[in-house]
Design a protein around this motif. Structure first.
Motif, PDB file in Angstrom:
ATOM      1  N   GLN A 110     -41.642 -38.295  -5.434  1.00 21.63           N
ATOM      2  CA  GLN A 110     -40.497 -39.019  -4.895  1.00 21.63           C
ATOM      3  C   GLN A 110     -40.949 -40.085  -3.900  1.00 21.63           C
ATOM      4  N   ARG A 111     -41.902 -39.716  -3.038  1.00 22.53           N
ATOM      5  CA  ARG A 111     -42.398 -40.679  -2.065  1.00 22.53           C
ATOM      6  C   ARG A 111     -43.087 -41.850  -2.751  1.00 22.53           C
ATOM      7  N   VAL A 112     -43.893 -41.544  -3.781  1.00 24.05           N
ATOM      8  CA  VAL A 112     -44.596 -42.594  -4.512  1.00 24.05           C
ATOM      9  C   VAL A 112     -43.607 -43.515  -5.215  1.00 24.05           C
ATOM     10  N   GLU A 113     -42.567 -42.910  -5.789  1.00 24.26           N
ATOM     11  CA  GLU A 113     -41.551 -43.720  -6.471  1.00 24.26           C
ATOM     12  C   GLU A 113     -40.821 -44.635  -5.483  1.00 24.26           C
ATOM     13  N   LEU A 114     -40.510 -44.108  -4.284  1.00 19.86           N
ATOM     14  CA  LEU A 114     -39.872 -44.934  -3.258  1.00 19.86           C
ATOM     15  C   LEU A 114     -40.783 -46.072  -2.826  1.00 19.86           C
ATOM     16  N   GLN A 115     -42.076 -45.758  -2.666  1.00 20.55           N
ATOM     17  CA  GLN A 115     -43.031 -46.802  -2.298  1.00 20.55           C
ATOM     18  C   GLN A 115     -43.128 -47.858  -3.390  1.00 20.55           C
ATOM     19  N   ARG A 116     -43.137 -47.388  -4.648  1.00 20.04           N
ATOM     20  CA  ARG A 116     -43.219 -48.320  -5.765  1.00 20.04           C
ATOM     21  C   ARG A 116     -41.980 -49.218  -5.811  1.00 20.04           C
ATOM     22  N   THR A 117     -40.811 -48.616  -5.572  1.00 21.02           N
ATOM     23  CA  THR A 117     -39.572 -49.385  -5.577  1.00 21.02           C
ATOM     24  C   THR A 117     -39.556 -50.411  -4.444  1.00 21.02           C
ATOM     25  N   ARG A 118     -39.963 -49.967  -3.258  1.00 20.42           N
ATOM     26  CA  ARG A 118     -39.999 -50.888  -2.129  1.00 20.42           C
ATOM     27  C   ARG A 118     -41.005 -52.002  -2.353  1.00 20.42           C
ATOM     28  N   LYS A 119     -42.163 -51.627  -2.894  1.00 20.43           N
ATOM     29  CA  LYS A 119     -43.197 -52.623  -3.165  1.00 20.43           C
ATOM     30  C   LYS A 119     -42.700 -53.661  -4.171  1.00 20.43           C
ATOM     31  N   ALA A 120     -42.032 -53.176  -5.225  1.00 17.31           N
ATOM     32  CA  ALA A 120     -41.506 -54.096  -6.231  1.00 17.31           C
ATOM     33  C   ALA A 120     -40.435 -55.001  -5.637  1.00 17.31           C
ATOM     34  N   PHE A 121     -39.583 -54.417  -4.773  1.00 13.89           N
ATOM     35  CA  PHE A 121     -38.521 -55.213  -4.153  1.00 13.89           C
ATOM     36  C   PHE A 121     -39.105 -56.309  -3.274  1.00 13.89           C
ATOM     37  N   VAL A 122     -40.080 -55.934  -2.428  1.00 19.61           N
ATOM     38  CA  VAL A 122     -40.685 -56.919  -1.528  1.00 19.61           C
ATOM     39  C   VAL A 122     -41.372 -58.013  -2.332  1.00 19.61           C
ATOM     40  N   ALA A 123     -42.110 -57.603  -3.376  1.00 20.10           N
ATOM     41  CA  ALA A 123     -42.807 -58.598  -4.194  1.00 20.10           C
ATOM     42  C   ALA A 123     -41.820 -59.524  -4.893  1.00 20.10           C
ATOM     43  N   ASN A 124     -40.778 -58.948  -5.487  1.00 20.79           N
ATOM     44  CA  ASN A 124     -39.791 -59.767  -6.201  1.00 20.79           C
ATOM     45  C   ASN A 124     -39.031 -60.680  -5.254  1.00 20.79           C
ATOM     46  N   ALA A 125     -38.607 -60.117  -4.094  1.00 22.31           N
ATOM     47  CA  ALA A 125     -37.868 -60.929  -3.122  1.00 22.31           C
ATOM     48  C   ALA A 125     -38.736 -62.067  -2.597  1.00 22.31           C
ATOM     49  N   SER A 126     -40.002 -61.766  -2.344  1.00 27.18           N
ATOM     50  CA  SER A 126     -40.899 -62.802  -1.828  1.00 27.18           C
ATOM     51  C   SER A 126     -41.102 -63.910  -2.852  1.00 27.18           C
ATOM     52  N   HIS A 127     -41.280 -63.504  -4.114  1.00 26.01           N
ATOM     53  CA  HIS A 127     -41.442 -64.510  -5.165  1.00 26.01           C
ATOM     54  C   HIS A 127     -40.177 -65.352  -5.315  1.00 26.01           C
ATOM     55  N   GLU A 128     -39.026 -64.695  -5.229  1.00 29.71           N
ATOM     56  CA  GLU A 128     -37.759 -65.423  -5.371  1.00 29.71           C
ATOM     57  C   GLU A 128     -37.534 -66.380  -4.210  1.00 29.71           C
ATOM     58  N   LEU A 129     -37.979 -66.001  -3.018  1.00 34.13           N
ATOM     59  CA  LEU A 129     -37.812 -66.868  -1.854  1.00 34.13           C
ATOM     60  C   LEU A 129     -38.798 -68.040  -1.866  1.00 34.13           C
ATOM     61  N   LYS A 130     -39.924 -67.820  -2.548  1.00 30.28           N
ATOM     62  CA  LYS A 130     -40.979 -68.821  -2.500  1.00 30.28           C
ATOM     63  C   LYS A 130     -40.541 -70.152  -3.121  1.00 30.28           C
ATOM     64  N   THR A 131     -39.838 -70.077  -4.239  1.00 29.89           N
ATOM     65  CA  THR A 131     -39.430 -71.315  -4.935  1.00 29.89           C
ATOM     66  C   THR A 131     -38.446 -72.154  -4.121  1.00 29.89           C
ATOM     67  N   PRO A 132     -37.298 -71.562  -3.666  1.00 32.09           N
ATOM     68  CA  PRO A 132     -36.394 -72.397  -2.859  1.00 32.09           C
ATOM     69  C   PRO A 132     -37.035 -72.878  -1.564  1.00 32.09           C
ATOM     70  N   LEU A 133     -37.930 -72.065  -0.974  1.00 30.65           N
ATOM     71  CA  LEU A 133     -38.587 -72.488   0.259  1.00 30.65           C
ATOM     72  C   LEU A 133     -39.509 -73.673   0.001  1.00 30.65           C
ATOM     73  N   THR A 134     -40.157 -73.675  -1.149  1.00 29.88           N
ATOM     74  CA  THR A 134     -41.020 -74.812  -1.505  1.00 29.88           C
ATOM     75  C   THR A 134     -40.193 -76.085  -1.647  1.00 29.88           C
ATOM     76  N   VAL A 135     -39.022 -75.932  -2.270  1.00 27.54           N
ATOM     77  CA  VAL A 135     -38.137 -77.087  -2.432  1.00 27.54           C
ATOM     78  C   VAL A 135     -37.674 -77.607  -1.076  1.00 27.54           C
ATOM     79  N   ILE A 136     -37.251 -76.676  -0.199  1.00 26.87           N
ATOM     80  CA  ILE A 136     -36.796 -77.065   1.138  1.00 26.87           C
ATOM     81  C   ILE A 136     -37.913 -77.761   1.906  1.00 26.87           C
ATOM     82  N   SER A 137     -39.102 -77.205   1.835  1.00 25.70           N
ATOM     83  CA  SER A 137     -40.250 -77.810   2.534  1.00 25.70           C
ATOM     84  C   SER A 137     -40.531 -79.208   1.997  1.00 25.70           C
TER      85      SER A 137
END
Length: 432
Positions: A197-224
């Motif tokens: 359960q702990r590993v699955e939570l870590q995997r979910t959090r890791k995937a969320f952070v990675a996906n959110a960061s990737h999603e933020l990267k594109t609009p931030l590049t445009v803004i910059s």
């Protein structure tokens, strides 16, 4: 007891009285002395024989030799010791039953190994987690049942303690945290806990952070990009220039945070195998970092003292190890005032670890902050951290990189006496 000794005194008295009686009767005083003494000795030898036979055949109460006097006392003492031994065995048996019942009820798998890593005992949970059946696998080597390269390598190099995370040998969907410690005389205690359960939570959090960061990267590049265009526009009204510069600075800071989050997402929960990595000269890496810093404003505001063992090499990931060195040294520069001396040491400690120390004589850190320094976005002084452009993720990255290499991070500090950040790596990563 007094009665037994009275009987024994009568025997001795009768033996001594028989001597003059036989002497006057036989007119041979030699025989008169020898015969009674031989009789007394022979009788005692016979009692020895009966006692030895009784003890050899189990010392059962109903079969005790018929004897009185001192021999009766010996038999009584044996009876008393037997009763004490029975009571002791009963207590030990009850204690063992309670212990077995307690360990059997534990939710974690528990296995006892002998000096040859063979299974001597296992609880019921060991069958569920590790597939160990008590009526079948007693005497089997644990490596034959847990076929994992990291476990096998750790077992061969085991000294005092082993900690591993691996998949269950009977259920690929179950992740286990294995811990093995030495106890008793040449024994090992192996426990396995379900951390799926702990590993699955870590995997979910890791995937969320990675996906959110990737999603933020594109609009931030445009803004910059738009901000850069606005900055370079000569027609930009002066009243907007400061706002655009501030927005650009914050966009760059956001970009650094996203990059650090992606790095953390990649590092978290991963371990380098014992033999992976490059041969790194930490002394060379530290020397280059210090040289580069001395050519900047840091070289004018801070004094650097470098003490490294140039013969001590480390097996690891070069980019990750460089990030440890750069983060620790740059933090010492950022968070200490001008005039601070920063000592950087690379050495082998008394326990055989290779350690990197970054020590300063700055203002120090209050004790209540020390346990939280490696948490994400934790700040001792939030205002100062933002002022110098910190992301709040540097020490978290350092901790995960060190752990990924099998080491540990230690932080010591006292207000008014400076701080020491120590990253230590295990002996198996050292190269000469």
């Amino acid at each position: 007891m007094s009665n037994a000794w009275s009987v024994e005194r009568w025997r001795i008295t009768l033996t001594l009285l028989a001597i003059p009686l036989l002497g006057f009767t036989l007119s041979n005083w030699t025989l008169a002395v020898v015969l009674p003494l031989l009789g007394y000795i022979a009788w005692n030898l016979f009692q020895f024989y009966k006692l030895e036979k009784w003890l050899r055949t189990g010392a059962f109460k109903g079969k005790a030799p018929d004897a009185n006097g001192v021999w009766a006392l010996i038999v009584q003492q044996i009876y008393r010791q037997q009763r004490k031994e029975k009571r002791r065995k009963k207590r030990l048996s009850e204690l063992l039953k309670r212990f077995n019942a307690t360990v059997a009820a534990l939710p974690d798998a528990t296995v006892i190994l002998n000096g040859n890593d063979e299974i001597e005992w296992a609880n019921k949970a060991a069958e569920q987690f590790l597939g160990i059946q008590r009526n079948r696998d007693i005497g089997v080597r644990i490596a034959n049942l847990i076929r994992d390269p990291d476990f096998d390598a750790g077992l061969k190099k085991f000294v005092k303690e082993l900690n591993l995370e691996l998949g269950s040998p009977i259920n690929p969907d179950m992740m286990l945290a294995l811990r093995m410690v030495r106890y008793g005389k040449d024994k090992k205690l192996l426990t396995a806990r379900d951390i799926s359960q702990r590993v699955e939570l870590q995997r979910t959090r890791k995937a969320f952070v990675a996906n959110a960061s990737h999603e933020l990267k594109t609009p931030l590049t445009v803004i910059s990009g738009y901000l850069e265009i606005m900055q370079s526009d000569p027609k930009l009204p002066p009243e907007l220039a400061d706002a655009v510069d501030s927005a650009t600075e914050q966009a760059q800071r956001m970009q650094r945070i996203i990059e650090d989050l992606l790095v953390l997402s990649r590092l978290e929960g991963t371990l380098l195998s014992h033999n992976s990595g490059e041969r790194l000269s930490i002394a060379g890496i530290l020397g280059q970092i210090i040289t580069d810093l001395q050519q900047t404003l840091s070289g004018q505001s801070h004094r650097f003292v470098l003490d490294t063992d140039e013969t001590l090499f480390l097996r690891g990931n070069e980019a990750e190890i460089q990030s440890i060195c750069m983060n620790l040294i740059s933090n010492a520069v950022k968070y200490t005032p001008a005039g601070t001396t920063i000592d950087v040491r690379w050495y082998r400690d008394s326990a055989g670890h290779a350690c990197l120390d970054v020590e300063d004589n700055g203002p120090g850190i209050p004790a209540e902050h020390l346990p939280h320094l490696t948490e994400r976005f934790y700040r001792v002084d939030a205002g100062r951290s933002r002022e110098i452009g910190g992301t709040g993720l540097g020490l978290s990255i350092v901790k995960h990189v060190v752990q990924r290499h099998g080491g540990f991070l230690q932080i010591d500090s006292e207000p008014g006496k400076g701080s020491t950040f120590r990253a230590c790596f295990p002996a198996y990563r050292l190269l000469s």
